[in-house]
Enzyme design. Structure first.
Site, PDB file in Angstrom:
ATOM      1  N   SER A 187      70.348  37.120   3.117  1.00 54.31           N
ATOM      2  CA  SER A 187      71.139  35.673   2.366  1.00 54.31           C
ATOM      3  C   SER A 187      72.424  35.860   1.064  1.00 54.31           C
ATOM      4  O   SER A 187      71.758  37.267   0.814  1.00 54.31           O
ATOM      5  CB  SER A 187      70.322  34.968   2.156  1.00 54.31           C
ATOM      6  OG  SER A 187      70.084  33.624   1.163  1.00 54.31           O
ATOM      7  N   TYR A 233      62.821  34.035  -4.928  1.00 51.64           N
ATOM      8  CA  TYR A 233      63.378  34.027  -2.917  1.00 51.64           C
ATOM      9  C   TYR A 233      64.760  35.320  -3.143  1.00 51.64           C
ATOM     10  O   TYR A 233      65.443  35.809  -2.033  1.00 51.64           O
ATOM     11  CB  TYR A 233      63.347  32.646  -2.610  1.00 51.64           C
ATOM     12  CG  TYR A 233      64.567  32.595  -1.392  1.00 51.64           C
ATOM     13  CD1 TYR A 233      63.894  33.310  -0.102  1.00 51.64           C
ATOM     14  CD2 TYR A 233      65.759  32.380  -1.580  1.00 51.64           C
ATOM     15  CE1 TYR A 233      65.184  33.489   1.319  1.00 51.64           C
ATOM     16  CE2 TYR A 233      66.874  32.672   0.131  1.00 51.64           C
ATOM     17  CZ  TYR A 233      66.311  32.670   1.046  1.00 51.64           C
ATOM     18  OH  TYR A 233      66.794  32.499   1.813  1.00 51.64           O
ATOM     19  N   LYS A 248      65.667  38.564  -1.005  1.00 54.72           N
ATOM     20  CA  LYS A 248      66.736  39.030  -0.355  1.00 54.72           C
ATOM     21  C   LYS A 248      67.739  40.288  -1.107  1.00 54.72           C
ATOM     22  O   LYS A 248      67.787  41.332  -0.137  1.00 54.72           O
ATOM     23  CB  LYS A 248      67.602  38.396   0.359  1.00 54.72           C
ATOM     24  CG  LYS A 248      67.036  36.754   0.820  1.00 54.72           C
ATOM     25  CD  LYS A 248      66.801  37.138   2.023  1.00 54.72           C
ATOM     26  CE  LYS A 248      65.966  36.663   3.390  1.00 54.72           C
ATOM     27  NZ  LYS A 248      65.145  36.332   4.364  1.00 54.72           N
TER      28      LYS A 248
END
Length: 198
Positions: free
Chosen positions: A147, A160, A164
């Site tokens: 991402s 998060y 990533k």
């Protein structure tokens, strides 16, 4: 289509819908034998039926499920050429429609789930499948759907973003470590995807 993946065997995690379904469909069109690996059995079976490919139920946070996936692929096709680590998750703020959550509101459960699905699953995929590929001696390729959050972090997604970033870093490391075995590692950082309703 060019058929540039003709003869290749690909595993696509989270392949029941979204990016995963799109990847599986494109790979099928290019001639690959595709195994959709997803923990949502009904959706996975439906997509596999639509695309005329294989389905194997798989919780990517389980080493045993990865081992079963390798066994299934080996018995069905005798090899694995491509692993698309597409399965991923985040946490959301239930009080709003946003996909963000203040960092201090993130629970232990949120944190553990994000790192299990986004990071530990990548560890399992490589830890289980790299030795298999090395033994076969034909090389292979891993592609992780990372991402932009891993390279340009956004507020409200601290863990998060971190998951990533970890995946991107691990991918770069393994690309160097396993180059001698002709096993390639790449990560892709999508920006926008379409909701397929699955």
């Amino acid at each position: 289509m060019s058929g540039k993946l003709s003869g290749k065997v690909a595993i696509v995690t989270g392949g029941a819908g979204g990016f995963g379904k799109g990847i599986a469909e494109k790979f099928e069109q290019e001639g690959a034998q595709v195994i959709i690996a997803d923990f949502v059995e009904d959706a996975g079976q439906k997509t596999a039926s639509e695309l005329k490919c294989e389905f194997q139920k798989c919780n990517v946070t389980s080493r045993q499920d990865w081992e079963s996936l390798v066994k299934f692929a080996d018995e069905k096709f005798g090899k694995i050429d491509l692993v698309i680590n597409n399965a991923g998750t985040t946490y959301r703020n239930k009080a709003s429609i946003t996909m963000t959550k203040p960092t201090n509101d993130v629970t232990d459960e949120d944190f553990d789930k994000v790192f299990a699905v986004n990071v530990k699953a990548i560890y399992y995929s490589s830890n289980v499948i790299v030795p298999y590929m090395q033994k076969k001696g034909n090389g292979g390729s891993f592609v992780t759907i990372a991402s932009t959050a891993g390279i340009r972090p956004r507020p409200g997604l601290t863990w998060y973003n971190s998951s990533k970033a970890a995946v991107i870093n691990a991918t770069k490391t393994m690309a160097v470590e396993y180059a001698k075995d002709n096993i390639r590692f790449n990560s892709v950082c999508p920006v926008v995807g379409l909701n397929t309703g699955l």
